[in-house]
Design an enzyme around this catalytic site. Structure first.
Site, PDB file in Angstrom:
ATOM      1  N   TYR A  91      -1.318   0.710  10.750  1.00 35.06           N
ATOM      2  CA  TYR A  91      -1.622  -0.073  10.139  1.00 35.06           C
ATOM      3  C   TYR A  91      -0.567   0.392   8.493  1.00 35.06           C
ATOM      4  CZ  TYR A  91      -3.823  -0.749   5.286  1.00 35.06           C
ATOM      5  OH  TYR A  91      -3.917  -0.991   3.836  1.00 35.06           O
ATOM      6  N   LYS A 124       1.783  -3.305   7.279  1.00 38.81           N
ATOM      7  CA  LYS A 124       2.399  -3.346   5.995  1.00 38.81           C
ATOM      8  C   LYS A 124       2.956  -3.636   5.413  1.00 38.81           C
ATOM      9  CE  LYS A 124      -2.372  -4.489   3.969  1.00 38.81           C
ATOM     10  NZ  LYS A 124      -2.513  -5.488   2.488  1.00 38.81           N
ATOM     11  N   THR A 162       0.957  -0.898  -0.107  1.00 37.66           N
ATOM     12  CA  THR A 162       0.090   0.114  -0.141  1.00 37.66           C
ATOM     13  C   THR A 162       0.884   1.083   0.003  1.00 37.66           C
ATOM     14  OG1 THR A 162      -1.564   1.466   1.406  1.00 37.66           O
ATOM     15  CG2 THR A 162       0.120  -0.918   2.760  1.00 37.66           C
TER      16      THR A 162
HETATM   17  P1  NAP Z   1     -11.436  -4.569   2.654  1.00 38.13           P
HETATM   18  O1  NAP Z   1     -12.816  -4.067   1.365  1.00 38.13           O
HETATM   19  O2  NAP Z   1     -10.937  -3.972   3.778  1.00 38.13           O
HETATM   20  O3  NAP Z   1     -11.194  -5.793   2.517  1.00 38.13           O
HETATM   21  C1  NAP Z   1     -10.322  -6.844   3.530  1.00 38.13           C
HETATM   22  C2  NAP Z   1     -11.035  -8.340   3.507  1.00 38.13           C
HETATM   23  O4  NAP Z   1     -10.662  -8.954   4.268  1.00 38.13           O
HETATM   24  C3  NAP Z   1     -12.425  -8.211   3.997  1.00 38.13           C
HETATM   25  O5  NAP Z   1     -12.630  -9.718   2.904  1.00 38.13           O
HETATM   26  C4  NAP Z   1     -12.191  -8.831   5.235  1.00 38.13           C
HETATM   27  O6  NAP Z   1     -13.565  -9.674   5.654  1.00 38.13           O
HETATM   28  C5  NAP Z   1     -10.637  -9.379   4.954  1.00 38.13           C
HETATM   29  N1  NAP Z   1     -10.233 -10.150   6.657  1.00 38.13           N
HETATM   30  C6  NAP Z   1     -10.390  -9.376   7.418  1.00 38.13           C
HETATM   31  N2  NAP Z   1      -9.619 -10.129   8.436  1.00 38.13           N
HETATM   32  C7  NAP Z   1      -9.208 -11.130   8.245  1.00 38.13           C
HETATM   33  C8  NAP Z   1      -8.996 -12.010   9.089  1.00 38.13           C
HETATM   34  N3  NAP Z   1      -8.318 -11.968  10.194  1.00 38.13           N
HETATM   35  N4  NAP Z   1      -9.095 -13.060   8.399  1.00 38.13           N
HETATM   36  C9  NAP Z   1      -8.982 -13.830   6.717  1.00 38.13           C
HETATM   37  N5  NAP Z   1      -9.979 -12.020   6.165  1.00 38.13           N
HETATM   38  C10 NAP Z   1     -10.226 -11.180   6.731  1.00 38.13           C
HETATM   39  O7  NAP Z   1     -10.507  -3.912   2.142  1.00 38.13           O
HETATM   40  P2  NAP Z   1      -9.697  -3.738   0.304  1.00 38.13           P
HETATM   41  O8  NAP Z   1     -10.131  -2.123  -0.421  1.00 38.13           O
HETATM   42  O9  NAP Z   1     -10.997  -4.719  -0.381  1.00 38.13           O
HETATM   43  O10 NAP Z   1      -8.137  -4.076   0.222  1.00 38.13           O
HETATM   44  C11 NAP Z   1      -7.271  -5.451  -0.634  1.00 38.13           C
HETATM   45  C12 NAP Z   1      -5.929  -5.562   0.795  1.00 38.13           C
HETATM   46  O11 NAP Z   1      -5.351  -4.513  -0.008  1.00 38.13           O
HETATM   47  C13 NAP Z   1      -6.293  -5.092   1.551  1.00 38.13           C
HETATM   48  O12 NAP Z   1      -5.003  -6.189   2.128  1.00 38.13           O
HETATM   49  C14 NAP Z   1      -5.629  -3.617   1.827  1.00 38.13           C
HETATM   50  O13 NAP Z   1      -5.606  -4.088   3.081  1.00 38.13           O
HETATM   51  C15 NAP Z   1      -4.882  -3.239   0.648  1.00 38.13           C
HETATM   52  N6  NAP Z   1      -4.782  -2.180   0.089  1.00 38.13           N
HETATM   53  C16 NAP Z   1      -6.246  -1.654  -0.260  1.00 38.13           C
HETATM   54  C17 NAP Z   1      -6.402   0.206  -0.541  1.00 38.13           C
HETATM   55  C18 NAP Z   1      -7.149   0.855  -0.866  1.00 38.13           C
HETATM   56  O14 NAP Z   1      -7.387   1.886  -1.799  1.00 38.13           O
HETATM   57  N7  NAP Z   1      -8.368  -0.303  -1.235  1.00 38.13           N
HETATM   58  C19 NAP Z   1      -5.219   0.726  -1.257  1.00 38.13           C
HETATM   59  C20 NAP Z   1      -3.921  -0.127  -0.998  1.00 38.13           C
HETATM   60  C21 NAP Z   1      -3.255  -1.471  -0.789  1.00 38.13           C
HETATM   61  P3  NAP Z   1     -14.174  -9.167   6.475  1.00 38.13           P
HETATM   62  O15 NAP Z   1     -14.431  -7.743   6.185  1.00 38.13           O
HETATM   63  O16 NAP Z   1     -15.005 -10.923   6.860  1.00 38.13           O
HETATM   64  O17 NAP Z   1     -13.455  -8.851   8.208  1.00 38.13           O
HETATM   65  N1  GDD Z   2     -12.466   8.031   6.643  1.00 40.56           N
HETATM   66  C1  GDD Z   2     -12.721   9.109   6.151  1.00 40.56           C
HETATM   67  N2  GDD Z   2     -13.579   9.377   7.490  1.00 40.56           N
HETATM   68  N3  GDD Z   2     -11.029   9.753   5.492  1.00 40.56           N
HETATM   69  C2  GDD Z   2     -11.117  10.632   6.424  1.00 40.56           C
HETATM   70  C3  GDD Z   2     -13.072  11.557   6.799  1.00 40.56           C
HETATM   71  C4  GDD Z   2     -13.395  11.369   7.509  1.00 40.56           C
HETATM   72  O1  GDD Z   2     -14.290  11.643   8.198  1.00 40.56           O
HETATM   73  N4  GDD Z   2     -12.682  12.990   7.352  1.00 40.56           N
HETATM   74  C5  GDD Z   2     -11.108  13.239   5.728  1.00 40.56           C
HETATM   75  N5  GDD Z   2     -10.576  12.237   5.981  1.00 40.56           N
HETATM   76  C6  GDD Z   2      -8.928  11.807   5.556  1.00 40.56           C
HETATM   77  C7  GDD Z   2      -8.155  11.224   6.131  1.00 40.56           C
HETATM   78  O2  GDD Z   2      -7.800  11.826   7.039  1.00 40.56           O
HETATM   79  C8  GDD Z   2      -7.079  10.856   5.171  1.00 40.56           C
HETATM   80  O3  GDD Z   2      -6.106  11.749   4.565  1.00 40.56           O
HETATM   81  C9  GDD Z   2      -7.935  10.660   3.767  1.00 40.56           C
HETATM   82  O4  GDD Z   2      -9.496  11.222   4.103  1.00 40.56           O
HETATM   83  C10 GDD Z   2      -8.469   8.620   2.940  1.00 40.56           C
HETATM   84  O5  GDD Z   2      -8.969   8.339   4.097  1.00 40.56           O
HETATM   85  P1  GDD Z   2      -9.531   6.939   4.018  1.00 40.56           P
HETATM   86  O6  GDD Z   2     -10.491   6.958   3.038  1.00 40.56           O
HETATM   87  O7  GDD Z   2     -10.404   6.084   5.050  1.00 40.56           O
HETATM   88  O8  GDD Z   2      -8.401   6.528   3.122  1.00 40.56           O
HETATM   89  P2  GDD Z   2      -6.393   6.237   3.454  1.00 40.56           P
HETATM   90  O9  GDD Z   2      -5.928   6.903   2.356  1.00 40.56           O
HETATM   91  O10 GDD Z   2      -6.594   6.729   4.830  1.00 40.56           O
HETATM   92  O11 GDD Z   2      -6.323   4.862   3.242  1.00 40.56           O
HETATM   93  C11 GDD Z   2      -6.385   4.012   2.159  1.00 40.56           C
HETATM   94  O12 GDD Z   2      -6.152   4.454   1.450  1.00 40.56           O
HETATM   95  C12 GDD Z   2      -5.074   2.882   1.666  1.00 40.56           C
HETATM   96  C13 GDD Z   2      -3.262   3.315   0.457  1.00 40.56           C
HETATM   97  O13 GDD Z   2      -3.535   4.626   0.803  1.00 40.56           O
HETATM   98  C14 GDD Z   2      -7.339   2.413   2.991  1.00 40.56           C
HETATM   99  O14 GDD Z   2      -7.952   1.766   1.716  1.00 40.56           O
HETATM  100  C15 GDD Z   2      -6.561   1.489   2.761  1.00 40.56           C
HETATM  101  O15 GDD Z   2      -6.483   0.071   3.396  1.00 40.56           O
HETATM  102  C16 GDD Z   2      -4.883   1.519   1.836  1.00 40.56           C
HETATM  103  O16 GDD Z   2      -3.629   0.904   2.407  1.00 40.56           O
END
Ligand code: NAP
Ligand code: GDD
Length: 322
Positions: free
Chosen positions: A150, A154, A126
């Site tokens: 987090y 990671k 990430t």
């Molecule tokens: P997400 O929607 O939060 O999905 C996370 C998944 O992990 C869910 O299916 C969750 O199941 C499962 N999980 C949580 N705890 C677990 C456990 N103990 N054992 C097995 N499964 C478990 O996240 P996402 O946005 O799809 O992201 C997918 C991956 O990419 C994550 O590793 C995240 O950290 C990484 N990532 C995401 C982003 C982004 O912007 N979306 C960016 C960079 C990296 P439950 O819902 O049942 O808990």
């Molecule tokens: N969630 C949230 N809620 N974020 C807020 C809010 C609020 O009410 N107000 C402002 N923010 C700002 C957060 O402080 C952060 O700077 C930005 O919005 C994005 O927040 P999130 O959408 O929660 O995402 P993230 O950047 O912290 O994390 C996501 O992206 C990562 C990759 O850079 C997650 O998907 C992580 O799992 C992932 O690794």
């Protein structure tokens, strides 16, 4: 012969889109399903693939369960997407986050090594690992400086993946993915929190939207595009590390403007700044350089932020409107 894949985190945003992509490519898809007391299959259902995947009970923090899933799935490719992925929660549950988002990856790597080291592995790394950014545009060579439990968890998983590649010659890749969103995004993340609120406000069900730091900047893309990059990584001759991003960065404020404007409203009339949503340490700005992914994987982000946010608002308008 049918190719088999195992996805941990299959019920999450990326897991659902990746399962759909692999099914379209003819894979037999299995997913690790942790025990939950409520239904977590809504995303697979929305994509119409709930009945097409083989769900294997198990938690990524339990080595024996992961080992069993790797064997039972007969996977040639394993995608480790399971994580406690919400940054805000990682300060309240730092050790759980370490066990799931950090050690969980080591459990998957060990399971592969013990079963068949030729199985290809993808780790969901990430941009949060860049944290307090050390370069204006972050690429595969930019030093890391995580700013949340987090991000630290990671980073452990990231280096374990590289270590298994270097130690055991495994085909192990990391995708350093920048933020990616979709109509299937969890409601706690800021884009979906905003698009859901826009729909509720437009339907008269909500009066205001309380947010934290709206000056933070993110490089936001569409999750549907990003899972294709994951698959492409595992089709290369060897494992490697790739930044996956759009190369553009935008403030939360501007994202709000786009979302509200799509239904004819001004965010200024509804957004209230609430200190409870500020984080103990913030990642102020993220901006990725996806040149290597473009060059080596032939991958580019195909969806603009405007297209992404309007797609999400439209989906939430349909949900809220019933
Ligand atoms: P997400 O929607 O939060 O999905 C996370 C998944 O992990 C869910 O299916 C969750 O199941 C499962 N999980 C949580 N705890 C677990 C456990 N103990 N054992 C097995 N499964 C478990 O996240 P996402 O946005 O799809 O992201 C997918 C991956 O990419 C994550 O590793 C995240 O950290 C990484 N990532 C995401 C982003 C982004 O912007 N979306 C960016 C960079 C990296 P439950 O819902 O049942 O808990
Ligand atoms: N969630 C949230 N809620 N974020 C807020 C809010 C609020 O009410 N107000 C402002 N923010 C700002 C957060 O402080 C952060 O700077 C930005 O919005 C994005 O927040 P999130 O959408 O929660 O995402 P993230 O950047 O912290 O994390 C996501 O992206 C990562 C990759 O850079 C997650 O998907 C992580 O799992 C992932 O690794």
């Amino acid at each position: 012969m049918t190719q088999a894949a195992l996805i941990t985190g299959i019920t999450g945003q990326d897991g659902a889109y990746l399962a759909q992509l692999l099914l379209q490519k003819g894979y037999a898809v299995s997913g690790l399903l942790p025990r939950r007391s409520s239904d977590t299959l809504w995303r697979l259902r929305e994509l119409g693939i709930e009945g097409d995947v083989n769900l294997i009970g198990g938690d990524v923090s339990d080595l024996s369960a992961v080992l069993r899933a790797v064997k039972e799935s007969k996977a040639a490719e394993v995608y480790n997407l399971a994580a406690q992925s919400f940054v805000g929660t990682s300060w309240q549950q730092p050790l759980l986050t370490a066990q799931v988002s950090g050690v969980g990856a080591a459990n998957v790597l060990e399971s592969i090594r013990l079963t068949d080291p030729a199985i290809r592995f993808y780790q969901a790394s990430t941009s949060e690992m860049f944290g307090l950014i050390q370069a204006e545009k972050q690429d595969e060579k930019t030093p890391f400086y995580p700013r949340s439990p987090y991000g630290v968890a990671k980073l452990y998983a990231h280096w374990m993946t590289i270590n298994y590649r270097e130690s055991f010659g495994m085909h192990a890749s990391t995708g350093i993915l920048f933020n990616h969103e979709s109509p299937l995004r969890g409601i706690e993340f800021v884009t979906r929190k905003v698009t859901d609120a826009v729909a509720r406000i437009k339907h008269g069900q909500q009066k205001e939207l309380r947010l934290g730091n709206i000056d933070a900047k993110r490089d936001w893309g569409f999750a549907g595009d990003y899972v294709d990059a994951m698959w492409r990584m595992l089709q290369q001759d060897k494992g490697d590390d790739y930044v996956v991003a759009t190369g553009l960065t935008t403030t939360v404020r501007e994202m709000c403007r786009i979302a509200f404007a799509h239904v004819g409203l001004s965010y200024k009339d509804y957004v209230v700044i609430d200190p409870q949503f500020f984080r103990p340490a913030e990642v102020d700005v993220l901006l990725g350089n996806p040149a290597k992914a473009q060059r080596q994987l032939g991958w580019t982000a195909g969806t603009s932020l405007e297209q992404l946010i309007t797609m999400m608002v439209d989906a939430d308008m349909r949900r809220v409107g019933g």
